[in-house]
Motif scaffolding. Structure first.
Motif, mmCIF file in Angstrom:
data_model
loop_
_atom_site.group_PDB
_atom_site.id
_atom_site.type_symbol
_atom_site.label_atom_id
_atom_site.label_comp_id
_atom_site.label_asym_id
_atom_site.label_seq_id
_atom_site.Cartn_x
_atom_site.Cartn_y
_atom_site.Cartn_z
ATOM 1 N N LYS A 27 0.829 -1.206 0.000
ATOM 2 C CA LYS A 27 0.000 0.000 0.000
ATOM 3 C C LYS A 27 0.863 1.255 0.000
ATOM 4 O O LYS A 27 0.552 2.239 -0.688
ATOM 5 N N LEU A 35 2.202 1.712 -3.399
ATOM 6 C CA LEU A 35 1.140 2.206 -4.270
ATOM 7 C C LEU A 35 0.881 3.688 -4.043
ATOM 8 O O LEU A 35 0.694 4.459 -5.007
ATOM 9 N N GLN A 36 0.871 4.123 -2.793
ATOM 10 C CA GLN A 36 0.691 5.547 -2.504
ATOM 11 C C GLN A 36 1.813 6.377 -3.099
ATOM 12 O O GLN A 36 1.591 7.454 -3.663
ATOM 13 N N LEU A 66 3.686 5.581 -5.698
ATOM 14 C CA LEU A 66 3.522 5.613 -7.157
ATOM 15 C C LEU A 66 2.381 6.540 -7.571
ATOM 16 O O LEU A 66 2.462 7.228 -8.597
ATOM 17 N N GLN A 67 1.310 6.550 -6.774
ATOM 18 C CA GLN A 67 0.215 7.470 -7.080
ATOM 19 C C GLN A 67 0.648 8.923 -6.955
ATOM 20 O O GLN A 67 0.232 9.783 -7.735
ATOM 21 N N LYS A 68 1.509 9.215 -5.972
ATOM 22 C CA LYS A 68 2.043 10.578 -5.855
ATOM 23 C C LYS A 68 2.870 10.939 -7.076
ATOM 24 O O LYS A 68 2.789 12.049 -7.597
ATOM 25 N N VAL A 116 2.594 9.642 -10.049
ATOM 26 C CA VAL A 116 1.710 9.774 -11.213
ATOM 27 C C VAL A 116 0.929 11.080 -11.180
ATOM 28 O O VAL A 116 0.655 11.699 -12.218
ATOM 29 N N SER A 117 0.559 11.538 -9.972
ATOM 30 C CA SER A 117 -0.237 12.757 -9.855
ATOM 31 C C SER A 117 0.548 14.025 -10.161
ATOM 32 O O SER A 117 -0.026 15.103 -10.271
#
Length: 627
Positions: A289, A292-293, A295-297, A299-300
């Motif tokens: 998790k 994933l967080q 990677l989401q940062k 990507v954002s």
């Protein structure tokens, strides 16, 4: 509730509704008006719902709205009794029922439009089983199901194309660039062919080069196949080792089959499995998790869009074409033929090798995924078996503890061990968290600096390209305005011509109908004229037999017969009128006589049933009663 009403009013005031409500006017709407607003919102989602509810029965309105809300998967709050209240409130236009429905519909209008569109084609028509016994009905139903599946596939492909980010203009631009590149390659090949034709034994050399290329491709394919077989052998050896280890452990467990050792081993397995389920797997899940967080940062973060990348790619392609043209010119001046052929071969070899490498990577990843799936299924089954064994052992352990008088001992010991393990892990996690956070900050700072440095030249070029894009956009708008004006003029001319054509068609239809009517009248007159001619011939003819066939003679005969019949009926009517009075008098006398006889009958019956009160004497045709 006020926020809900405000949201509804704001959305109803926007397009495509344009209601021009405020909170007071909307809240003061009558139930019929509120139902009309709900019907308008449903009509925006499904055009079949365009209905004026004043021309519709309340039951039909409620049934229509409930069916569409069921298709849209709206779930009213509450249980079955609340569902009946919901239906009743929908019939009478209750505000506590209508407001949540409007709020739910206006929140997801686009999604519900798509769902209503799909429902027209994906709601299956249920056919009774007795009708499916017919072969024709069964075949039609099968075709219907196949068409539904085909529609699902095509819709998915369409949605994927819509979300892929490619537009028709970009695809056309790519096709035009590829066609230009194809033309350049064709021209280059033709020039190379002309130059090669001057070389001696060029056909034999081309044949040998073709065979060499085929053999190299075959060699690469065999090498790839060899590598795949090596990977399969490696995985098979690993699987064999794993199975052998399991076999050894099972044999060792079978050799040491004492109850105490079995209990001890099972306790160890239970502890290990509980550790894996309660501690290790949650930790790994938490780590995943966090990744994933992170990677989401990443990507954002703001990045270049697809259109920007396409513009850069188009510019790169233009520069590459210019470079290839320059190289071609240089080769035509100085380089020999073999150098040109080698450049051509190198380009296509790179392309083919890139495709092969991608296909190899895809096959490897697919094989790894299949192995992971198989291993996951095996582990899942093992976990189920271990859980079942754990439950059985726990049950046996509880019965043993109850017999020994120490029930709850194992549970208390496990709780103490788990609490101590959790405490140690929390202490370790506290130390690791700070290190992880510091490392993450350093890594993020380095990534940000690298991305800034990498994107600096691209952003510089992007500014120039944006300026050029603005110029092209302005030019495009000017051309578009010219096109629109020209199209408007052509459209007006087209509408005028269509009106003229429509008028001429109507005139043509009127003339055609008039022509057919005239022809029918002419045929009728011809038939009547023919009948009149035949009648005149028969009437004038000297032959009596032929004369009797004439219509005039037949009508004269019929008239005479009817006159005779009328004369007889009048005579009969006269006779009936003359005898009517005496006959009626006679009928009355018979009715009186019948009543008299009935009275005598009743008197006689009474005389028979009762005791005689007096004496009846008959004299001169009269009856006398003497008391």
């Amino acid at each position: 509730m006020s926020d809900q009403i405000k949201f509804i009013v704001d959305n109803l005031n926007k397009e495509p509704f344009g209601k021009n409500y405020n909170l007071i006017t909307f809240d003061s709407l009558e139930p019929m008006q509120l139902l009309q607003v709900l019907s308008d919102v449903l009509a925006e989602i499904d055009p079949k719902q365009v209905v004026d509810i004043r021309e519709e029965m309340p039951e039909q309105t409620a049934k229509r709205m409930l069916s569409l809300l069921g298709i849209l998967k709206y779930k009213p709050p509450g249980n079955a009794t609340d569902m009946s209240n919901f239906r009743q409130g929908l019939v009478i236009g209750s505000k506590p029922v209508i407001y949540p429905v409007l709020h739910w519909l206006l929140q997801r209008t686009n999604e519900l439009k798509k769902r209503a569109y799909l429902a027209r084609f994906l709601i299956k028509l249920e056919v009774p089983s007795e009708f499916l016994q017919d072969e024709t009905v069964a075949d039609t139903n099968k075709q219907y199901e196949d068409l539904m599946e085909a529609f699902k596939t095509l819709h998915k492909e369409c949605e994927q194309l819509k979300t892929s980010g490619f537009s028709t203009a970009e695809i056309r631009r790519d096709i035009s660039a590829m066609e230009e590149e194809k033309d350049q390659l064709i021209k280059r090949v033709e020039r190379l062919k002309k130059r090669v034709e001057t070389v001696q034994n060029h056909q034999r050399m081309l044949k040998i080069a073709r065979q060499l290329r085929v053999e190299k491709e075959r060699e690469e394919f065999l090498a790839q196949q060899k590598q795949e077989q090596k990977n399969q052998l490696f995985h098979a050896v690993q699987r064999l080792q794993r199975i052998q280890n399991q076999l050894k452990s099972m044999r060792h467990a079978a050799a040491d089959a004492k109850p105490e050792s079995l209990m001890k081993r099972l306790e160890e397995e239970i502890k290990f499995n509980s550790y894996m389920v309660t501690e290790k797997f949650p930790k790994e899940l938490e780590n995943k998790k966090k990744e994933l967080q992170f990677l989401q940062k990443v990507v954002s973060e703001p990045a270049m869009g697809h259109s920007d990348l396409l513009e850069l790619e188009s510019k790169i392609n233009e520069i590459n074409t210019q470079i290839s043209q320059l190289i071609e010119k240089k080769m035509m001046r100085n380089e020999p033929i073999e150098g040109k052929l080698s450049l051509y071969r190198q380009q296509f070899k790179r392309y083919v090798s890139k495709l092969r490498s991608k296909s190899t990577v895809f096959k490897k990843k697919h094989q790894i995924i299949a192995e992971f799936k198989a291993e996951f299924g095996l582990l899942q089954r093992t976990e189920e078996l271990l859980k079942q064994r754990h439950e059985n052992i726990q049950h046996q352990l509880q019965t043993i503890e109850e017999k020994k008088g120490i029930s709850g001992y194992s549970y208390t010991q496990e709780e103490l061990e788990r609490v101590s393990a959790l405490k140690s892990e929390v202490d370790e996690m506290k130390g690791r968290t700070l290190d992880d956070m510091s490392e993450m900050v350093k890594r993020l700072n380095s990534l940000v600096s690298e991305k800034k440095s990498a994107l600096a030249p691209v952003i510089k070029e992007l500014r120039q390209l944006r300026q050029k894009c603005q110029e092209l956009t302005q030019e495009c708008d000017e051309k578009k305005s010219q096109y629109d004006s020209c199209a408007a003029g052509l459209e007006s001319n087209r509408s005028k011509l269509e009106q003229e054509v429509r008028g001429l068609r109507e005139e043509c239809l009127q003339d055609e109908s008039r022509y057919h009517y005239t022809n029918c009248m002419i045929k009728n007159l011809e038939v009547q004229l023919c009948r009149a001619t035949d009648e005149m011939k028969a009437y004038v003819s000297s032959d009596q037999q032929e004369k009797r066939k004439a219509i005039r003679e037949q009508y004269t005969k019929n008239i005479a017969e009817q006159e005779n019949l009328g004369k007889k009926l009048r005579e009969k009517q006269k006779a009936v009128r003359e005898s009517h009075g005496p006959n009626m008098k006679q009928v009355k006398m018979w009715r009186d006589f019948e009543q008299l006889m009935e009275c005598k009958k009743q008197c006689f019956l009474k005389q028979q049933s009762q005791t005689s009160i007096g004496q009846v004497i008959q004299e001169g045709g009269e009856d006398r009663l003497i008391l």
